[in-house]
Design a protein around this motif. Structure first.
Motif, PDB file in Angstrom:
ATOM      1  N   GLY A   1     -25.010  12.911 -59.424  1.00  0.00           N
ATOM      2  CA  GLY A   1     -23.770  12.557 -60.093  1.00  0.00           C
ATOM      3  C   GLY A   1     -23.910  11.660 -61.305  1.00  0.00           C
ATOM      4  O   GLY A   1     -22.964  10.953 -61.664  1.00  0.00           O
TER       5      GLY A   1
ATOM      6  N   ARG B   1     -23.187  20.124 -51.162  1.00  0.00           N
ATOM      7  CA  ARG B   1     -23.754  19.322 -52.246  1.00  0.00           C
ATOM      8  C   ARG B   1     -24.261  20.222 -53.371  1.00  0.00           C
ATOM      9  O   ARG B   1     -24.066  19.931 -54.560  1.00  0.00           O
ATOM     10  CB  ARG B   1     -24.906  18.474 -51.714  1.00  0.00           C
ATOM     11  CG  ARG B   1     -25.581  17.590 -52.770  1.00  0.00           C
ATOM     12  CD  ARG B   1     -26.877  16.988 -52.275  1.00  0.00           C
ATOM     13  NE  ARG B   1     -27.838  18.014 -51.908  1.00  0.00           N
ATOM     14  CZ  ARG B   1     -28.485  18.058 -50.753  1.00  0.00           C
ATOM     15  NH1 ARG B   1     -28.304  17.131 -49.843  1.00  0.00           N
ATOM     16  NH2 ARG B   1     -29.336  19.046 -50.500  1.00  0.00           N
TER      17      ARG B   1
ATOM     18  N   SER C   1     -23.196  23.194 -54.185  1.00  0.00           N
ATOM     19  CA  SER C   1     -22.049  23.759 -54.908  1.00  0.00           C
ATOM     20  C   SER C   1     -21.471  22.751 -55.901  1.00  0.00           C
ATOM     21  O   SER C   1     -21.137  23.096 -57.044  1.00  0.00           O
ATOM     22  CB  SER C   1     -20.983  24.194 -53.903  1.00  0.00           C
ATOM     23  OG  SER C   1     -19.842  24.691 -54.569  1.00  0.00           O
ATOM     24  N   THR C   2     -21.369  21.500 -55.476  1.00  0.00           N
ATOM     25  CA  THR C   2     -20.875  20.443 -56.371  1.00  0.00           C
ATOM     26  C   THR C   2     -21.797  20.273 -57.573  1.00  0.00           C
ATOM     27  O   THR C   2     -21.336  20.032 -58.696  1.00  0.00           O
ATOM     28  CB  THR C   2     -20.758  19.115 -55.610  1.00  0.00           C
ATOM     29  OG1 THR C   2     -19.837  19.279 -54.520  1.00  0.00           O
ATOM     30  CG2 THR C   2     -20.277  17.996 -56.514  1.00  0.00           C
TER      31      THR C   2
ATOM     32  N   SER D   1     -20.967  22.640 -60.390  1.00  0.00           N
ATOM     33  CA  SER D   1     -19.807  22.178 -61.167  1.00  0.00           C
ATOM     34  C   SER D   1     -20.195  21.043 -62.111  1.00  0.00           C
ATOM     35  O   SER D   1     -19.753  20.993 -63.263  1.00  0.00           O
ATOM     36  CB  SER D   1     -18.695  21.712 -60.223  1.00  0.00           C
ATOM     37  OG  SER D   1     -18.193  22.790 -59.455  1.00  0.00           O
ATOM     38  N   ARG D   2     -21.031  20.117 -61.637  1.00  0.00           N
ATOM     39  CA  ARG D   2     -21.469  19.009 -62.495  1.00  0.00           C
ATOM     40  C   ARG D   2     -22.265  19.520 -63.683  1.00  0.00           C
ATOM     41  O   ARG D   2     -22.144  18.993 -64.797  1.00  0.00           O
ATOM     42  CB  ARG D   2     -22.315  18.027 -61.678  1.00  0.00           C
ATOM     43  CG  ARG D   2     -21.523  17.176 -60.700  1.00  0.00           C
ATOM     44  CD  ARG D   2     -22.455  16.363 -59.830  1.00  0.00           C
ATOM     45  NE  ARG D   2     -21.745  15.504 -58.887  1.00  0.00           N
ATOM     46  CZ  ARG D   2     -22.272  15.044 -57.776  1.00  0.00           C
ATOM     47  NH1 ARG D   2     -23.527  15.341 -57.462  1.00  0.00           N
ATOM     48  NH2 ARG D   2     -21.563  14.264 -56.968  1.00  0.00           N
TER      49      ARG D   2
ATOM     50  N   SER E   1     -22.442  27.971 -53.686  1.00  0.00           N
ATOM     51  CA  SER E   1     -22.929  27.821 -55.063  1.00  0.00           C
ATOM     52  C   SER E   1     -22.623  29.054 -55.899  1.00  0.00           C
ATOM     53  O   SER E   1     -22.277  28.955 -57.077  1.00  0.00           O
ATOM     54  CB  SER E   1     -24.440  27.579 -55.065  1.00  0.00           C
ATOM     55  OG  SER E   1     -24.793  26.446 -54.333  1.00  0.00           O
TER      56      SER E   1
ATOM     57  N   THR F   1     -18.933  29.083 -56.763  1.00  0.00           N
ATOM     58  CA  THR F   1     -18.653  28.092 -57.790  1.00  0.00           C
ATOM     59  C   THR F   1     -19.123  28.568 -59.160  1.00  0.00           C
ATOM     60  O   THR F   1     -18.404  28.423 -60.161  1.00  0.00           O
ATOM     61  CB  THR F   1     -19.323  26.754 -57.439  1.00  0.00           C
ATOM     62  OG1 THR F   1     -18.817  26.304 -56.182  1.00  0.00           O
ATOM     63  CG2 THR F   1     -19.051  25.703 -58.503  1.00  0.00           C
TER      64      THR F   1
END
Length: 427
Positions: A203, A245, A247-248, A251-252, A293, A296
């Protein structure tokens, strides 16, 4: 007076136009591609459905002579899928950096190797001088000056090609590595590469921003993606399995790239890993079912999400045990779950054993066999004879696994991969 007024108007108009162009570029997504090592990945309908034009492959710097058939197969698959190839050079397959062997080629060796590659594969016009140059597994990790020399040679060999100069991972001394690279070349590179796994996993944005501050021109994110699980060389998990995690992280990656107009291309790594691979950032699981993933990524690209990402129930259930009657025989039993209770196909069986003293996994291909069940006998048993040496290794191993690659002919379906635990054989 009129000239001054006109000049002021033109200056103001140019300033407004610059702002509008900058705003448009800031909101636009970069060109997206996939970095993946397997030729068969490009035959997958779901990968093709993403509509991406660019494909990236990492090869040894001497690939034109060491593995031309593998490179040709990958290029053929990419061409058939309508993708543009991008080749990144790196260490030899035999290298074990930072241990030995760990070979840093001379400029003359690199020059000869890339000239051979260009002659053998003239369809490739996009290159990375050296993949992830600052990583400890690369022989050039502490020698960016060598890579700067390779860059000069690659540009001289193919002046019309698109060439990524320095490519780094967002960890360690990646910024100083790039600065030393710039100081060592008389050219002025305007295209750089970054693998920003650290930023997208945890992040942050510092790794990406530090590189942008250190180099001029465009930046390509040559690898990024959602790491599902990470293991060290001994097989221990260093980043626990977590598909949410991963998948997020996808996006990041898009958020970072969209907010930085100098990032003009981004490759997601990768399509699929094998069971027990040390690094798994696959968009699909080893059994070919889609992960979050993938959903996304499809949404970030502006597509619709697939109807479901629920794993398929395999047609076969496998069990493994050592024969009591024949000590060196391994029994592998398949129970058919298909609606008509009949299953046939081919099976490749690999034994993976985790060693005690030396660490890591030892991998041995046992056999490739056909299997067949029937409606009256839903279970088929395969008898596999192993050597005494291999049986001893299995008995002393910390863990034992069979990795199965199943190609069913009935019921028809794609290749399936699964793993089966194997008990410690009796003495």
């Amino acid at each position: 007076m009129i000239r001054r007024a006109l000049a002021a108007i033109l200056l103001a108009a140019g300033f407004v136009a610059t702002l509008l162009v900058h705003a448009e570029r800031s909101s636009a997504a970069p060109v997206v591609g996939i970095s993946d090592q397997r030729a068969e990945s490009w035959t997958q309908p779901r990968l093709r459905a993403l509509g991406l034009r660019h494909a990236r492959l990492v090869v040894p710097w001497n690939a034109a002579t060491s593995e031309p058939a593998a490179v040709q197969a990958w290029l053929d698959a990419v061409a058939a899928a309508g993708k543009e190839p991008h080749i990144a050079f790196e260490h030899l397959r035999t290298d074990r950096c930072p241990s030995r062997p760990c070979v840093t080629p001379t400029r003359a060796q690199y020059r000869a190797a890339v000239q051979a590659f260009l002659a053998r594969f003239p369809q490739v016009r996009t290159f990375t001088t050296w993949n992830e140059g600052n990583h400890r597994t690369q022989p050039v990790a502490s020698n960016p000056e060598a890579v700067a020399g390779y860059y000069d040679e690659l540009v001289a060999a193919c002046p019309a090609c698109t060439i990524v100069a320095g490519d780094v991972l967002d960890s360690g001394a990646h910024v100083s590595w790039l600065r030393r690279f710039q100081a060592a070349t008389a050219l002025q590179p305007q295209l750089w590469g970054l693998h920003n796994y650290g930023d997208v996993t945890y992040g942050g944005t510092d790794g990406t921003d530090d590189v942008l501050a250190a180099v001029p021109g465009q930046l390509w994110i040559e690898e990024t993606g959602g790491i599902v699980v990470l293991r060290d060389s001994s097989g221990r998990t260093t980043l626990r399995s977590d598909e949410a995690r991963a998948s997020t992280a996808i996006s990041r990656a898009f958020a970072i790239a969209r907010a930085r107009p100098r990032i003009t291309r981004m490759y997601v790594y990768h399509w699929k890993a094998r069971a027990f691979d040390r690094f798994d950032a696959g968009l699909v699981r080893p059994d070919d079912t889609a992960r979050p993933s993938y959903t996304t990524l499809l949404q970030e690209l502006g597509g619709a999400a697939p109807a479901t990402t629920t794993p398929m129930v395999p047609a076969l259930r496998w069990r493994a045990a050592w024969s009591k009657a024949t000590p060196n025989q391994l029994l592998l039993r398949a129970t058919c779950r298909a609606s008509d209770r009949r299953c046939t196909g081919r099976l490749r069986i690999v034994l993976r054993t985790q060693r005690r003293a030396r660490g890591g996994w030892a991998v041995t291909t046992l056999t490739t066999r056909s299997y067949r069940t029937s409606a009256s006998a839903r279970t088929a048993t395969l008898r596999i004879t192993v050597s005494k040496k291999l049986r001893t290794r299995a008995r002393t191993a910390l863990r034992r696994r069979l990795a199965l690659t199943v190609t069913p002919t009935r019921p028809a379906g794609a290749v399936q991969r699964s793993t089966v635990a194997v008990a410690r054989p009796a003495r």
